[in-house]
Write a protein that holds these residues in place. Structure first.
Motif, PDB file in Angstrom:
ATOM      1  N   PHE A 239       0.854  -1.195   0.000  1.00 33.53           N
ATOM      2  CA  PHE A 239       0.000   0.000   0.000  1.00 33.53           C
ATOM      3  C   PHE A 239       0.881   1.233   0.000  1.00 33.53           C
ATOM      4  CE2 PHE A 239      -2.187   3.355   2.431  1.00 33.53           C
ATOM      5  CZ  PHE A 239      -3.354   3.474   1.717  1.00 33.53           C
ATOM      6  N   TYR A 240       0.552   2.190  -0.874  1.00 34.17           N
ATOM      7  CA  TYR A 240       1.303   3.443  -0.899  1.00 34.17           C
ATOM      8  C   TYR A 240       0.351   4.621  -1.100  1.00 34.17           C
ATOM      9  CZ  TYR A 240       1.140   3.313  -6.091  1.00 34.17           C
ATOM     10  OH  TYR A 240       0.747   3.265  -7.401  1.00 34.17           O
ATOM     11  N   THR A 241       0.845   5.801  -0.745  1.00 30.74           N
ATOM     12  CA  THR A 241       0.092   7.036  -0.953  1.00 30.74           C
ATOM     13  C   THR A 241       0.899   7.955  -1.853  1.00 30.74           C
ATOM     14  OG1 THR A 241       1.033   8.142   0.989  1.00 30.74           O
ATOM     15  CG2 THR A 241      -0.958   6.824   1.332  1.00 30.74           C
ATOM     16  N   GLY A 242       0.248   8.981  -2.359  1.00 31.15           N
ATOM     17  CA  GLY A 242       0.948   9.920  -3.218  1.00 31.15           C
ATOM     18  C   GLY A 242       0.289  11.275  -3.196  1.00 31.15           C
ATOM     19  N   THR A 243       1.072  12.285  -3.527  1.00 31.29           N
ATOM     20  CA  THR A 243       0.552  13.634  -3.695  1.00 31.29           C
ATOM     21  C   THR A 243       0.885  14.126  -5.091  1.00 31.29           C
ATOM     22  OG1 THR A 243       2.573  14.566  -2.727  1.00 31.29           O
ATOM     23  CG2 THR A 243       0.687  14.261  -1.255  1.00 31.29           C
ATOM     24  N   VAL A 244       0.045  15.008  -5.594  1.00 30.83           N
ATOM     25  CA  VAL A 244       0.275  15.679  -6.872  1.00 30.83           C
ATOM     26  C   VAL A 244       0.275  17.168  -6.568  1.00 30.83           C
ATOM     27  CG1 VAL A 244      -0.494  15.974  -9.255  1.00 30.83           C
ATOM     28  CG2 VAL A 244      -0.968  13.822  -8.037  1.00 30.83           C
ATOM     29  N   ARG A 245       1.385  17.854  -6.888  1.00 30.96           N
ATOM     30  CA  ARG A 245       1.548  19.258  -6.510  1.00 30.96           C
ATOM     31  C   ARG A 245       1.909  20.112  -7.708  1.00 30.96           C
ATOM     32  NH1 ARG A 245       2.872  20.125  -0.859  1.00 30.96           N
ATOM     33  NH2 ARG A 245       2.970  18.169   0.284  1.00 30.96           N
ATOM     34  N   ARG A 246       1.470  21.364  -7.641  1.00 33.01           N
ATOM     35  CA  ARG A 246       1.925  22.368  -8.592  1.00 33.01           C
ATOM     36  C   ARG A 246       3.344  22.801  -8.235  1.00 33.01           C
ATOM     37  NH1 ARG A 246      -3.272  25.843  -7.598  1.00 33.01           N
ATOM     38  NH2 ARG A 246      -1.734  27.090  -6.447  1.00 33.01           N
TER      39      ARG A 246
END
Length: 273
Positions: A239-246
């Protein structure tokens, strides 16, 4: 009604994501490939979100999606999408999408759409300390169409795929928040945060379930930083998480994914993501 489509050798990202309406709440994908590889999970998720988004009242944007990958799909065949209109409230709309090939369900999605509202807006987590994309080396994700990527330094330099990368559409996208959310969804299943798990005998496999929360609108023909972080591995799953950023550090989306995580069979090669 025939479902036969002519294969396309070099589609654009917009070609790939497009779906055509066959009936009320029935859509199908348009682009197929004359090759035997599997259907990319980000593609079917993005198409499902686009189909669902075309059934909601005007002005409602995706704010979350939750999906399950149930069977492997074939890139050489079209996908049918059946939409169930669960609810249209004053501010929110809920949709369920069932994707089928050869009469079998390969994928399901629950998606929620909401009227955008001005409200409190706080970014509470600092931007990862990585260089901007302009002077970084290029990275090519195989079978991602019209997509550019740049690689900052990785947590684990020897991994076969990056868990942190800048990405954007290589073609200009229309001024449609739904289309940009679909392109973000297309990217969200790329690579895996499990490459940083310290167990070289095991590898990430097929996606099992996947979720995305859209916090703020973003243009995906501008650079975004995807940062995927492993959280836990157990019972043959990772299981992993992620972020998407400007580039200014603001988070536009958060994602989670659980995938198979097993010792490769003898003679097996790493899949190309």
């Amino acid at each position: 009604m025939s479902l036969e489509l002519a294969p396309i050798t070099s589609p654009t990202l917009l070609d790939l994501l497009e779906v055509e309406q066959l009936d009320r709440d029935i859509y199908r994908s348009i682009v197929v490939f004359d090759e035997p590889f599997a259907l990319y999970g980000g593609q079917v998720a993005a198409q499902a979100l686009l189909a669902a988004g075309r059934t909601v009242p005007e002005g409602r944007l995706p704010h979350s999606l939750h999906c399950y990958y149930l069977r492997g799909g074939a890139a050489a065949k079209p996908v049918l999408f059946r939409i169930d209109r669960d609810r249209d409230g004053r501010s929110y709309s809920a949709r369920r999408v069932t994707a089928l090939q050869d009469g079998e369900v390969i994928f399901t999605m629950s998606a929620s759409f909401a009227v955008f509202r001005d409200s409190a807006d706080h970014e509470l987590e600092p931007m990862p300390d990585v260089p901007g994309p302009d002077d970084l080396p290029e990275w090519e994700f195989e079978r991602l169409w019209s997509t550019q990527a740049r690689l900052p330094p990785q947590r684990t330099p020897t991994t076969p795929w990056p868990s942190r990368f800048w990405a954007r559409s290589a073609i200009e996208l229309p001024d449609s928040p739904l289309v940009h959310a679909c392109v973000l969804t297309y990217l969200s299943d790329t690579s895996t945060g499990l490459v940083d798990v310290p167990d070289g005998a095991y590898s990430a496999g097929a996606s099992l379930d996947h979720a995305v929360w859209f916090h703020r609108p973003a243009r995906l023909d501008d650079w975004v930083l995807m940062d995927l972080v492993p959280r836990t591995v157990a019972a043959g799953r990772g299981f992993y998480t992620g972020t998407v950023r400007r580039p200014d550090g603001v988070t536009v989306a958060t994602l989670t994914q659980e995938s198979l995580f097993r010792e490769p069979r003898a003679g097996a090669t790493l899949p190309k993501i």
